[in-house]
Design a protein around this motif. Structure first.
Motif, short mmCIF file in Angstrom:
data_model
loop_
_atom_site.label_atom_id
_atom_site.label_comp_id
_atom_site.label_asym_id
_atom_site.label_seq_id
_atom_site.Cartn_x
_atom_site.Cartn_y
_atom_site.Cartn_z
N CYS B 167 11.09 48.31 19.32
CA CYS B 167 10.62 47.55 20.49
C CYS B 167 11.18 48.11 21.79
CB CYS B 167 11.03 46.08 20.38
SG CYS B 167 10.03 45.15 19.24
N THR B 168 12.47 48.48 21.80
CA THR B 168 13.06 48.99 23.04
C THR B 168 12.45 50.34 23.42
OG1 THR B 168 14.87 50.17 21.95
CG2 THR B 168 15.29 47.88 22.57
N LYS B 169 11.92 51.06 22.44
CA LYS B 169 11.33 52.37 22.73
C LYS B 169 9.89 52.24 23.20
CE LYS B 169 14.58 54.88 22.26
NZ LYS B 169 15.04 55.41 23.51
N PHE B 170 9.12 51.36 22.53
CA PHE B 170 7.68 51.34 22.79
C PHE B 170 7.23 50.21 23.71
CE2 PHE B 170 8.12 53.80 18.92
CZ PHE B 170 7.36 54.91 19.26
N PHE B 171 8.04 49.16 23.79
CA PHE B 171 7.69 48.07 24.72
C PHE B 171 8.82 47.93 25.71
CE2 PHE B 171 6.03 47.13 20.47
CZ PHE B 171 4.67 47.19 20.73
N LYS B 172 8.86 48.90 26.63
CA LYS B 172 10.02 48.97 27.51
C LYS B 172 10.13 47.78 28.45
CE LYS B 172 10.84 53.75 26.99
NZ LYS B 172 10.75 55.11 27.33
N LYS B 173 9.03 47.05 28.61
CA LYS B 173 9.06 45.90 29.52
C LYS B 173 9.81 44.72 28.92
CE LYS B 173 6.60 46.82 33.32
NZ LYS B 173 5.24 47.37 33.29
N LEU B 174 9.91 44.66 27.58
CA LEU B 174 10.57 43.52 26.95
C LEU B 174 12.03 43.45 27.41
CD1 LEU B 174 9.34 43.57 23.24
CD2 LEU B 174 8.68 42.02 25.08
N HIS B 175 12.42 42.25 27.86
CA HIS B 175 13.79 42.09 28.34
C HIS B 175 14.75 41.92 27.15
CE1 HIS B 175 17.14 40.73 30.67
NE2 HIS B 175 16.48 40.98 31.78
N PRO B 176 15.95 42.53 27.25
CA PRO B 176 16.93 42.35 26.15
C PRO B 176 17.17 40.88 25.82
CG PRO B 176 17.75 43.95 27.74
CD PRO B 176 16.45 43.45 28.28
N ILE B 177 17.13 40.00 26.84
CA ILE B 177 17.36 38.57 26.58
C ILE B 177 16.31 38.04 25.60
CG2 ILE B 177 17.33 36.23 27.58
CD1 ILE B 177 18.48 37.35 30.11
N PHE B 178 15.05 38.46 25.82
CA PHE B 178 13.97 38.02 24.94
C PHE B 178 14.23 38.50 23.51
CE2 PHE B 178 9.99 39.20 22.83
CZ PHE B 178 9.39 37.95 22.73
N LEU B 179 14.63 39.77 23.38
CA LEU B 179 14.86 40.33 22.04
C LEU B 179 16.02 39.61 21.34
CD1 LEU B 179 14.35 44.10 22.87
CD2 LEU B 179 12.85 42.64 21.50
N ILE B 180 17.06 39.23 22.10
CA ILE B 180 18.20 38.54 21.50
C ILE B 180 17.79 37.14 21.03
CG2 ILE B 180 20.39 37.40 22.10
CD1 ILE B 180 21.16 39.97 23.54
N ILE B 181 17.03 36.42 21.88
CA ILE B 181 16.62 35.07 21.49
C ILE B 181 15.68 35.14 20.28
CG2 ILE B 181 15.32 33.02 22.22
CD1 ILE B 181 16.40 33.52 25.04
N LEU B 182 14.74 36.09 20.31
CA LEU B 182 13.81 36.26 19.20
C LEU B 182 14.58 36.54 17.90
CD1 LEU B 182 10.75 36.54 18.49
CD2 LEU B 182 11.05 39.00 18.75
N SER B 183 15.60 37.40 17.98
CA SER B 183 16.36 37.74 16.78
C SER B 183 17.16 36.55 16.28
CB SER B 183 17.32 38.90 17.06
OG SER B 183 16.60 39.99 17.55
N ALA B 184 17.66 35.72 17.21
CA ALA B 184 18.38 34.51 16.79
C ALA B 184 17.44 33.59 16.02
CB ALA B 184 18.96 33.79 18.01
N VAL B 185 16.19 33.44 16.52
CA VAL B 185 15.21 32.59 15.85
C VAL B 185 14.87 33.15 14.47
CG1 VAL B 185 12.85 31.71 15.96
CG2 VAL B 185 14.26 31.73 18.02
N ILE B 186 14.66 34.48 14.42
CA ILE B 186 14.38 35.12 13.12
C ILE B 186 15.56 34.89 12.17
CG2 ILE B 186 14.07 37.35 11.96
CD1 ILE B 186 12.47 38.26 14.41
N GLY B 187 16.78 35.03 12.70
CA GLY B 187 17.97 34.81 11.88
C GLY B 187 18.01 33.41 11.29
N ILE B 188 17.61 32.41 12.11
CA ILE B 188 17.64 31.02 11.62
C ILE B 188 16.53 30.79 10.59
CG2 ILE B 188 17.27 28.62 12.31
CD1 ILE B 188 18.54 29.40 15.05
N LEU B 189 15.32 31.30 10.89
CA LEU B 189 14.18 31.06 10.00
C LEU B 189 14.36 31.76 8.65
CD1 LEU B 189 11.17 31.31 12.49
CD2 LEU B 189 12.26 29.27 11.53
N LEU B 190 14.88 33.00 8.69
CA LEU B 190 14.99 33.76 7.43
C LEU B 190 16.38 33.67 6.83
CD1 LEU B 190 12.95 36.97 8.39
CD2 LEU B 190 12.15 34.88 7.29
N LYS B 191 17.22 32.79 7.38
CA LYS B 191 18.57 32.56 6.86
C LYS B 191 19.37 33.85 6.69
CE LYS B 191 17.65 28.15 4.59
NZ LYS B 191 17.93 27.44 5.84
N PHE B 192 19.62 34.52 7.79
CA PHE B 192 20.40 35.76 7.78
C PHE B 192 21.84 35.47 7.39
CE2 PHE B 192 18.48 39.65 9.77
CZ PHE B 192 17.19 39.29 9.46
#
Lengths: 188, 192
Positions: B167-192
């Motif tokens: 994502c950081t390579k191909f969607f350079k507009k995505l803000h790191p904050i968005f990626l962190i929040i998204l990963s936290a949600v994925i972590g909760i949903l998939l029980k990391f």
């Protein structure tokens, strides 16, 4: 006044959304300070990190002070620093006051599993970006590899590496230039 | 009056920690341990609690630790004074260094020093990357129990990290904050 307010907000944003301290903040600093606000450059950020390693205090805070001071002098330094620490004070205050064993909640642990994975990728991507202008020849490549290996394998303080690398820079680059100048002088 | 003394002591003790701990967040740890022992304000159990909370909340670790201890000692005013005490020495020192750099920006020696410094700084980033990567992607407990490298790899995290990197390579507009929040949600949903 507007700039001071912006400094506060931008650093509060950085402080409020990075997990894991100093190096985890690199991607956020790059995006906000270099790409969005253009307050500083990748080169300067890497300098600030290097200096932050051998000066006392928290690296993220030192970087905030540097940028704030550069943009708006003493009051800029203070506003940027306060912005950086305010989210921590509020969040930790709330957790310490109301939530005991915060870190033991299952949902917190799962969220952190996800965040940690994201931080790995973000630090890698920021590191690649920042290395392009710092590793420019054989000497800098050797310093880079040596410092990376030694700090993984030994307990030597990062400050030691930074000081030695600085001295090496002065010695090696100084000698190179003298040589070039002598050769030039000889040809003329 | 007593609380004022306590707050003044809190500020000055954290001021000293900020003055002497070189190298960022975790470097403050030995000083905090020492502070706990000399003042009796907190013990080893509180320190390990403090580290866990500082690591799982946003912000610089050193500030998080100071805020946490400050709260335990003197409530909200303690939180604020401990954090401000911690950063005051470095603000002064960084301003002095900034002025020095401004003055000597064109010096050959300063520029040559930075030529070496930058490479070392990137080396330290690589080392930090190694430590966050091994913590997030590798389960050393499983490794020491089974001795198998491949079964100790945390594949779920590895895939998520790879996806975020792409994502950081191909969607350079995505803000790191968005990626962190998204990963936290994925972590909760998939029980990391």
């Amino acid at each position: 006044m507007k700039t001071l307010f912006q400094l506060f907000i931008v650093f509060a944003k950085i402080g409020g959304f990075t997990f894991g301290g100093g190096y985890a903040m690199l991607p956020m600093m790059q995006r906000e300070l270099v790409e969005n606000k253009k307050w500083t450059t990748n080169d300067e950020i890497i300098d600030y990190y290097a200096i932050g390693q051998c000066t006392p205090g928290v690296i993220a805070v030192n970087t905030a002070t540097f940028v704030g001071y550069k943009i708006k002098g003493l009051s800029g330094a203070i506003f940027a620093t306060l912005g950086m620490i305010t989210p921590s004070i509020i969040i930790i205050g709330i957790i310490a006051a109301f939530i005991s064993n915060f870190q033991e909640y299952e949902i917190v642990q799962h969220a952190f599993g996800g965040i940690r994975a994201a931080v790995v990728a973000l630090v890698l991507s920021a590191g690649i970006k920042i290395s392009k202008k710092s590793i420019v020849d054989a000497v800098t490549a050797v310093i880079f590899v040596a410092v990376a290996l030694l700090s993984v394998l030994t307990d030597i303080s990062p400050a030691v590496f930074v000081v030695i690398a600085g001295i090496l820079g002065i010695l090696i680059k100084g000698c190179k230039k003298d040589k070039v100048q002598k050769e030039k002088g000889g040809n003329e | 009056m007593e609380t004022l003394f306590l707050l003044a002591e809190l500020f000055s003790r954290f001021f000293l920690v900020g003055l002497f701990s070189v190298g960022g967040g975790l470097a403050t740890l030995p000083f905090l341990q020492d502070m706990g022992e000399t003042t009796g304000w907190f013990g080893a159990a509180e320190i390990s609690n403090m580290i866990a909370i500082s690591e799982s909340t946003p912000g610089p670790m050193g500030i998080n630790m100071a805020s946490y201890i400050g709260y335990q000692i003197a409530g909200i005013p303690g939180t604020i004074l401990a954090s401000i005490g911690l950063v005051t020495p470095s603000v002064v020192i960084i301003i002095i260094i900034s002025n020095f750099l401004k003055k000597f920006r064109d010096s050959k020696y300063v520029n040559n020093a930075f030529y070496g410094l930058r490479a070392a700084s990137v080396g330290l980033i690589a080392a930090a990357f190694y430590s966050v990567a091994s913590l997030a992607l590798f389960n050393s407990e499983v490794f020491s129990q089974t001795g198998s490298f491949f079964s100790a790899i945390n594949y779920k995290s590895l895939i998520l990290a790879a996806a975020v990197f792409v994502c950081t390579k191909f969607f350079k507009k995505l803000h790191p904050i968005f990626l962190i929040i998204l990963s936290a949600v994925i972590g909760i949903l998939l029980k990391f």
